[in-house]
Scaffold this active site. Structure first.
Site, PDB file in Angstrom:
ATOM      1  N   LYS A   1      -0.190   0.563   7.049  1.00  0.00           N
ATOM      2  CA  LYS A   1       0.438  -0.848   7.090  1.00  0.00           C
ATOM      3  C   LYS A   1       0.851  -1.428   8.461  1.00  0.00           C
ATOM      4  O   LYS A   1       0.531  -2.298   8.795  1.00  0.00           O
ATOM      5  CB  LYS A   1       1.568  -0.852   5.889  1.00  0.00           C
ATOM      6  CG  LYS A   1       0.953  -0.602   4.446  1.00  0.00           C
ATOM      7  CD  LYS A   1       2.005  -0.874   3.305  1.00  0.00           C
ATOM      8  CE  LYS A   1       2.959   0.308   3.596  1.00  0.00           C
ATOM      9  NZ  LYS A   1       2.539   1.597   3.198  1.00  0.00           N
ATOM     10  N   THR A   2       1.637  -0.227   8.896  1.00  0.00           N
ATOM     11  CA  THR A   2       2.247  -0.809   9.978  1.00  0.00           C
ATOM     12  C   THR A   2       0.952  -0.708  11.162  1.00  0.00           C
ATOM     13  O   THR A   2       1.396  -1.556  12.129  1.00  0.00           O
ATOM     14  CB  THR A   2       3.023   0.572  10.567  1.00  0.00           C
ATOM     15  OG1 THR A   2       4.091   0.827   9.695  1.00  0.00           O
ATOM     16  CG2 THR A   2       3.737   0.268  11.975  1.00  0.00           C
TER      17      THR A   2
ATOM     18  N   HIS B   1     -10.531  27.318 -16.104  1.00  0.00           N
ATOM     19  CA  HIS B   1     -10.822  25.847 -15.437  1.00  0.00           C
ATOM     20  C   HIS B   1     -12.178  25.827 -14.897  1.00  0.00           C
ATOM     21  O   HIS B   1     -13.048  25.013 -15.284  1.00  0.00           O
ATOM     22  CB  HIS B   1      -9.834  25.430 -14.411  1.00  0.00           C
ATOM     23  CG  HIS B   1      -8.237  25.164 -14.853  1.00  0.00           C
ATOM     24  ND1 HIS B   1      -8.204  24.292 -16.065  1.00  0.00           N
ATOM     25  CD2 HIS B   1      -7.263  25.634 -14.560  1.00  0.00           C
ATOM     26  CE1 HIS B   1      -6.989  24.006 -16.172  1.00  0.00           C
ATOM     27  NE2 HIS B   1      -6.460  24.981 -15.391  1.00  0.00           N
TER      28      HIS B   1
ATOM     29  N   GLY C   1       0.725  -1.258  -0.098  1.00  0.00           N
ATOM     30  CA  GLY C   1       0.135  -0.066  -0.067  1.00  0.00           C
ATOM     31  C   GLY C   1       0.908   1.025   0.029  1.00  0.00           C
ATOM     32  O   GLY C   1       2.036   1.163   0.498  1.00  0.00           O
TER      33      GLY C   1
ATOM     34  N   PRO D   1       2.359   4.943   1.129  1.00  0.00           N
ATOM     35  CA  PRO D   1       2.531   5.553   2.263  1.00  0.00           C
ATOM     36  C   PRO D   1       1.567   5.889   3.265  1.00  0.00           C
ATOM     37  O   PRO D   1       0.810   6.710   2.565  1.00  0.00           O
ATOM     38  CB  PRO D   1       3.934   6.328   2.154  1.00  0.00           C
ATOM     39  CG  PRO D   1       4.251   5.983   0.794  1.00  0.00           C
ATOM     40  CD  PRO D   1       3.150   5.506   0.019  1.00  0.00           C
ATOM     41  N   GLY D   2       1.333   5.765   4.569  1.00  0.00           N
ATOM     42  CA  GLY D   2       0.308   6.400   5.101  1.00  0.00           C
ATOM     43  C   GLY D   2      -0.920   5.617   5.080  1.00  0.00           C
ATOM     44  O   GLY D   2      -1.957   6.110   5.635  1.00  0.00           O
TER      45      GLY D   2
ATOM     46  N   HIS E   1      -6.590  32.374 -15.771  1.00  0.00           N
ATOM     47  CA  HIS E   1      -6.237  30.719 -16.006  1.00  0.00           C
ATOM     48  C   HIS E   1      -7.028  29.880 -15.136  1.00  0.00           C
ATOM     49  O   HIS E   1      -7.922  29.087 -15.661  1.00  0.00           O
ATOM     50  CB  HIS E   1      -4.662  30.248 -15.628  1.00  0.00           C
ATOM     51  CG  HIS E   1      -4.443  29.129 -15.747  1.00  0.00           C
ATOM     52  ND1 HIS E   1      -3.529  28.790 -16.884  1.00  0.00           N
ATOM     53  CD2 HIS E   1      -4.542  27.885 -14.896  1.00  0.00           C
ATOM     54  CE1 HIS E   1      -3.359  27.291 -16.632  1.00  0.00           C
ATOM     55  NE2 HIS E   1      -4.199  26.858 -15.642  1.00  0.00           N
ATOM     56  N   GLU E   2      -7.249  30.102 -13.762  1.00  0.00           N
ATOM     57  CA  GLU E   2      -8.131  29.370 -13.017  1.00  0.00           C
ATOM     58  C   GLU E   2      -9.575  29.749 -13.315  1.00  0.00           C
ATOM     59  O   GLU E   2     -10.268  28.823 -13.111  1.00  0.00           O
ATOM     60  CB  GLU E   2      -7.531  29.668 -11.269  1.00  0.00           C
ATOM     61  CG  GLU E   2      -6.345  29.394 -11.115  1.00  0.00           C
ATOM     62  CD  GLU E   2      -5.977  27.990 -11.302  1.00  0.00           C
ATOM     63  OE1 GLU E   2      -6.842  27.125 -11.337  1.00  0.00           O
ATOM     64  OE2 GLU E   2      -4.945  27.535 -11.320  1.00  0.00           O
TER      65      GLU E   2
ATOM     66  N   ASP F   1      -1.434  20.997 -16.750  1.00  0.00           N
ATOM     67  CA  ASP F   1      -2.526  20.645 -17.487  1.00  0.00           C
ATOM     68  C   ASP F   1      -2.377  20.104 -18.731  1.00  0.00           C
ATOM     69  O   ASP F   1      -3.060  19.090 -18.968  1.00  0.00           O
ATOM     70  CB  ASP F   1      -3.306  22.121 -17.568  1.00  0.00           C
ATOM     71  CG  ASP F   1      -3.488  23.016 -16.447  1.00  0.00           C
ATOM     72  OD1 ASP F   1      -3.637  22.181 -15.319  1.00  0.00           O
ATOM     73  OD2 ASP F   1      -3.780  23.896 -16.532  1.00  0.00           O
TER      74      ASP F   1
HETATM   75  P1  ADP Z   1       2.198   3.008   6.553  1.00  0.00           P
HETATM   76  O1  ADP Z   1       2.900   2.164   7.488  1.00  0.00           O
HETATM   77  O2  ADP Z   1       1.350   2.474   5.445  1.00  0.00           O
HETATM   78  O3  ADP Z   1       3.096   4.202   5.898  1.00  0.00           O
HETATM   79  P2  ADP Z   1       1.142   3.723   9.304  1.00  0.00           P
HETATM   80  O4  ADP Z   1       0.545   2.859   9.483  1.00  0.00           O
HETATM   81  O5  ADP Z   1       2.421   4.327   9.597  1.00  0.00           O
HETATM   82  O6  ADP Z   1       1.204   3.979   7.411  1.00  0.00           O
HETATM   83  O7  ADP Z   1      -0.024   4.917   9.460  1.00  0.00           O
HETATM   84  C1  ADP Z   1       0.401   6.492   9.900  1.00  0.00           C
HETATM   85  C2  ADP Z   1      -0.578   6.872  10.742  1.00  0.00           C
HETATM   86  O8  ADP Z   1      -1.898   7.111  10.119  1.00  0.00           O
HETATM   87  C3  ADP Z   1      -1.339   5.742  11.941  1.00  0.00           C
HETATM   88  O9  ADP Z   1      -0.521   5.754  12.870  1.00  0.00           O
HETATM   89  C4  ADP Z   1      -2.690   6.192  11.949  1.00  0.00           C
HETATM   90  O10 ADP Z   1      -2.806   7.483  12.900  1.00  0.00           O
HETATM   91  C5  ADP Z   1      -3.160   6.619  10.864  1.00  0.00           C
HETATM   92  N1  ADP Z   1      -3.882   5.775   9.791  1.00  0.00           N
HETATM   93  C6  ADP Z   1      -3.424   5.321   8.638  1.00  0.00           C
HETATM   94  N2  ADP Z   1      -4.195   4.339   8.075  1.00  0.00           N
HETATM   95  C7  ADP Z   1      -5.554   4.401   9.093  1.00  0.00           C
HETATM   96  C8  ADP Z   1      -6.677   3.682   9.124  1.00  0.00           C
HETATM   97  N3  ADP Z   1      -6.915   2.687   8.100  1.00  0.00           N
HETATM   98  N4  ADP Z   1      -7.287   3.857  10.167  1.00  0.00           N
HETATM   99  C9  ADP Z   1      -7.099   4.971  11.090  1.00  0.00           C
HETATM  100  N5  ADP Z   1      -6.013   5.340  11.066  1.00  0.00           N
HETATM  101  C10 ADP Z   1      -4.991   5.112  10.090  1.00  0.00           C
HETATM  102 ZN    ZN Z   2      -4.371  25.113 -14.977  1.00  0.00          ZN
END
Ligand code: ADP
Ligand code: ZN
Length: 625
Positions: free
Chosen positions: A218-219, A439, A212, A214-215, A435-436, A512
Site C-alpha cells: 500500500k505504501t 496427512h 489491503g 500488511p505488506g 501424524h504428519e 486440524d
Molecule cells: P504496506 O504498506 O501494505 O504494509 P509496503 O508498501 O510497506 O506494505 O510494502 C513493504 C515492502 O514490500 C515494499 O517496500 C516492497 O519492497 C515490497 N512489496 C510489497 N508489495 C509489493 C509489490 N506489489 N511489488 C513489489 N514489491 C512489493
Molecule cells: Zn496435523
C-alpha cells in the site's frame, strides 16, 4: 530526533554547573586563617591586625606574622609557620554582635572599611539557577517524551516532504497488483495534467482509500503515485496523530493540510488510517479518546474544507476498513476504495522478478517454481524471501543464488527459524512423525487434494511441531464439493494416524480439527452443500460489540436449525473419519515406513515420498491387507 542533541543538553548543563561552583569557591573564598572572635579581639588590642574589611557577617583582614605567641592557639601558630608567606597572613573571623568594636578599632588605630554586600551572585544562585535548572529539565523531558523535537514546535507537523526525484519509486517497482495500479493511474494523470480535467469539469476524487493486508504494497503504491506524477509526497501515520496532549493531533492535521496545499499539486498519504479513524463511540470508557476524536473531527473538517481543484489528493491505507468511522467513507471524503489482494501465482512471480533485479541467479533458475511454493505470501514476504536467499548464498560462499537457497529461505520465512537445537523428546517426535505421515498419505491418495511438497518434523514457529506442505497446482477461487471433502480427509489424516498406531490420541490435532469443523460448518451452512440443510444458507451470528466486549448476538435462524447444523457437521466429520480410517488402515505399512523415514531424516521431500510410494514391497503388502 537526533540523540546527540539530547546528550548535548544534559552533559553540558551539568558541566556548566560544576564549573560555576568551582569558580565561585576560587574567586570568593581565598585561603584565610580562621580565627575565633576572642582571638581577633586580643590581636586588635596588640595592634597585630590591619586592613580590616567589615561586612555584615565576617571580618577579614591582614595579620602580622610575628609576635603572635600567646595570642593564638599553638596549632594555629604552627599552621601559619608552615604556610610561610612572608610577614603577613590573611585571616577571617565570624562577626558577633559587638557595638563597642568600632571604638576599640579606633582606639587601637586600626584601619578598617565596611563593605556593601555584593548581591548579584547570591541573587543569581538563589533565583536564576533554580529557574535555569527547572527549564533545563523541562526541555529535556519535552525532548524525550514530548510530541515534538523542540518546545516551540508543538502543532507543527512532522510530515516529511518526499520529492519524487529522490525516492525514485515508480510503477515499475510495483508488480502483481495491476488492478489497484490501474485505478491509481487516473490519479497520476490528474496530478500531471490538472488543467485538462478542470477544463472538462470532471470531478476528481478527494480521497482514495487503499485497503489491503500488511505488506501488500500500500505504501509502495502511494509512493509510486507521487513518483510517477512528480509531486511532493507528505506522509504521516495514523498512530502519529494520537498524541499525549489534547489538541496537538488536530493542530497537526491542520498544519499538514496547509503545507500540502502550499505545495500543490501534492499527495498526502495517511498510513494506518484505522488508528485515527476508528468508529467513534464504541470505546469502553466514555470520553476516553477525546484526543483521537478531536483529531478525527479535524481531519473530516479538512477533507470537507479543501478544494480538489488545487490538486491535493489524499491517499490513505488501512487493513481494517470495517472498523473505520463511516463518516470517513462518505461521498467527498474517502469515497473511493482500491483493494489490494494477496498476489496470486502470476502476481507473486512478477513481484519476485522485481526483487531479483539486483540479485545474481543461477542460469537455470525458475522463478515460477518459487512463486508456486509461496501461496499466501505478500509483497513484503517475497522481498524478505529474496533477501534471505541472497544472504544464504553469500554465507555459503556461492557466487549465484540458486534454488537450494530459496528452499532454505522459504523454510525460514514460512515458519520462523528452524530450531534444530530444540530438545524434543523421542516419543513426541514419533507421534508427530506418524501424524504428519498420515496427512501426507491421505493427501496423496485423494484425487482432488493438493500434492505434497514436503513433510517435516522439525519444530518451527511457536506452535507447530511439524508440518506437511502441500503445493497447490493452481490458485483456486472456486472449490467443488468433492474438493472440499478431500480437504476434510487430509485434515483428519493426522489424527487418524495417531489413533491407528498408538491407540491413543494427542493434543497435536487441535488446529486440524478446528479447521475441519469450520470447513464442515461452511459446507453445510454457507455453501448449501448438504442434503439435510438444503439450499438455505445460515451465516454464523456476527459478533456485536457492546462496550467493546463481544456479546451474544441474535442468531438469524431458529434453535432447531442450529441443532440441524450441528448434526450435519457431525455427520460430515464422521463420514470423513470413516473414509480416512479405511485409507490409512489399508496403507498401514506405508504409514509406518514414512514415519520411520521422517524420524530418521526429519525432512522428506516430494522425491523421497514418491520413491516410498512406488516401493513395490509396500504396495504388495497393501493389497494383502
Ligand atoms: P504496506 O504498506 O501494505 O504494509 P509496503 O508498501 O510497506 O506494505 O510494502 C513493504 C515492502 O514490500 C515494499 O517496500 C516492497 O519492497 C515490497 N512489496 C510489497 N508489495 C509489493 C509489490 N506489489 N511489488 C513489489 N514489491 C512489493
Ligand atoms: Zn496435523
Amino acid at each position: 530526533m537526533e540523540p546527540k542533541q539530547q546528550t548535548f543538553s544534559i552533559g553540558y548543563f551539568i558541566a556548566a554547573l560544576i564549573a560555576l561552583f568551582l569558580l565561585q569557591s576560587v574567586l570568593f573564598a581565598p585561603h584565610a586563617e580562621n580565627l575565633s572572635y576572642s582571638e581577633f579581639k586580643a590581636l586588635v588590642k596588640k595592634g597585630k591586625v590591619s586592613n580590616l574589611v567589615l561586612d555584615k557577617q565576617t571580618i577579614t583582614g591582614t595579620l602580622a606574622a610575628d609576635g603572635l605567641e600567646g595570642l593564638l592557639a599553638r596549632e594555629k601558630l604552627e599552621e601559619l609557620k608552615r604556610a610561610g608567606g612572608g610577614g603577613t597572613h590573611r585571616f577571617a573571623t565570624a562577626r558577633v554582635d559587638d557595638p563597642g568594636l568600632v571604638s576599640e578599632l579606633e582606639a587601637a588605630n586600626v584601619k578598617f572599611a565596611g563593605r556593601v554586600e555584593n548581591t548579584w551572585l547570591s541573587t543569581l544562585l538563589s533565583w536564576v539557577l533554580p529557574a535555569v535548572v527547572f527549564v533545563g529539565v523541562w526541555a529535556v523531558l519535552m525532548r524525550r517524551f514530548g510530541p515534538q523535537q523542540g518546545l516551540m514546535a508543538i502543532g507543527k507537523s512532522r510530515a516529511k516532504v518526499y520529492v519524487e526525484r529522490k525516492t525514485g519509486v515508480t510503477f515499475d517497482d510495483v508488480a502483481g497488483i495491476d488492478e489497484a495500479r490501474g485505478e491509481l493511474m487516473e490519479v497520476v494523470d490528474f496530478l500531471k495534467n490538472p488543467d485538462r480535467y478542470r477544463r472538462l469539469g470532471g470531478k476528481i476524487p478527494k480521497g482514495v482509500l487503499i485497503v489491503g493486508a500488511p505488506g501488500t504494497g500500500k505504501t509502495l503504491l502511494a509512493k509510486a503515485v507521487a513518483g510517477e506524477a512528480g509531486v511532493p509526497f507528505f506522509s504521516l501515520s495514523g498512530s502519529d496523530f494520537v498524541e499525549m496532549f489534547v489538541g496537538v493531533g488536530a493542530a497537526r492535521v491542520r498544519d499538514l493540510f496547509a503545507q500540502a496545499q502550499e505545495k500543490a499539486p501534492s499527495i498526502v498519504f495517511i498510513d494506518e488510517l484505522d488508528a485515527l479513524g476508528k468508529a467513534r463511540g464504541i470505546s469502553p470508557i466514555v470520553g476516553g479518546h477525546d484526543e483521537r476524536e478531536q483529531t478525527l473531527n479535524q481531519l473530516l473538517a479538512e477533507l470537507d474544507g479543501f478544494d480538489t481543484q488545487k490538486g491535493v489528493i489524499i491517499l490513505a491505507a488501512t487493513n481494517r476498513p470495517e472498523i473505520l468511522d463511516p463518516a470517513l467513507l462518505r461521498p467527498g471524503r474517502f469515497d473511493r476504495q482500491v483493494v489490494i489482494d494477496r498476489p496470486d501465482l502470476k502476481g507473486r512471480e512478477k513481484i519476485l522478478r522485481v526483487h531479483v533485479r539486483d540479485v545474481k541467479l543461477t542460469p537455470d533458475f525458475d522463478l515460477s517454481v518459487v512463486a508456486a511454493r509461496t501461496p499466501g505470501f505478500v509483497g513484503a514476504d517475497l522481498a524478505n524471501l529474496v533477501n534471505e536467499a541472497a544472504l544464504h548464498a553469500a554465507r555459503e560462499g556461492k557466487d549465484a543464488v540458486g534454488m537450494a537457497d530459496f528452499d532454505e529461505a522459504i523454510d525460514r520465512v514460512v515458519g520462523g527459524l528452524e530450531r534444530k537445537s530444540r530438545v524434543i523428546n523421542p516419543k513426541e517426535k514419533e507421534i508427530v512423525a506418524y501424524h504428519e505421515a498420515g496427512h501426507a498419505l491421505v493427501a496423496e491418495s485423494r484425487e482432488h487434494a493438493d500434492r505434497v511438497a514436503k513433510i517435516s518434523v522439525i519444530p518451527r514457529g511457536v506452535a507447530a511441531l511439524g508440518y506437511t506442505q502441500q503445493q497447490p497446482t493452481e490458485d483456486r477461487y472456486l472449490m467443488t464439493r468433492a474438493e472440499l471433502l478431500d480437504r476434510l480427509d487430509v485434515l483428519l489424516g493426522g489424527r487418524v494416524a495417531e489413533e491407528l498406531i498408538f491407540g491413543d490420541i494427542s493434543t497435536g490435532a487441535q488446529d486440524d480439527l478446528q479447521r475441519a469443523t469450520d470447513m464442515a460448518r461452511h459446507m453445510g451452512a454457507r455453501y448449501g452443500m448438504s442434503e439435510a440443510l438444503g439450499l438455505a444458507t445460515f451465516e454464523a451470528p456476527r459478533q456485536a460489540l457492546f462496550l467493546n466486549v463481544p456479546s451474544m448476538a441474535q442468531r438469524e435462524y431458529s434453535e432447531d436449525t442450529a441443532r440441524r447444523i450441528d448434526a450435519e457437521i457431525e455427520k460430515l466429520l464422521e463420514a470423513a473419519h470413516g473414509r480416512v480410517r479405511e485409507t490409512l488402515t489399508a496403507k498401514r505399512d506405508m504409514l509406518t515406513a514414512l514415519a520411520k523415514m521422517l524420524i530418521e531424516k526429519e525432512v522428506v521431500s516430494r522425491d523421497g515420498l514418491m520413491a516410498l510410494l512406488s516401493d513395490e514391497r509396500l504396495r504388495a503388502r497393501k493389497t494383502e491387507a
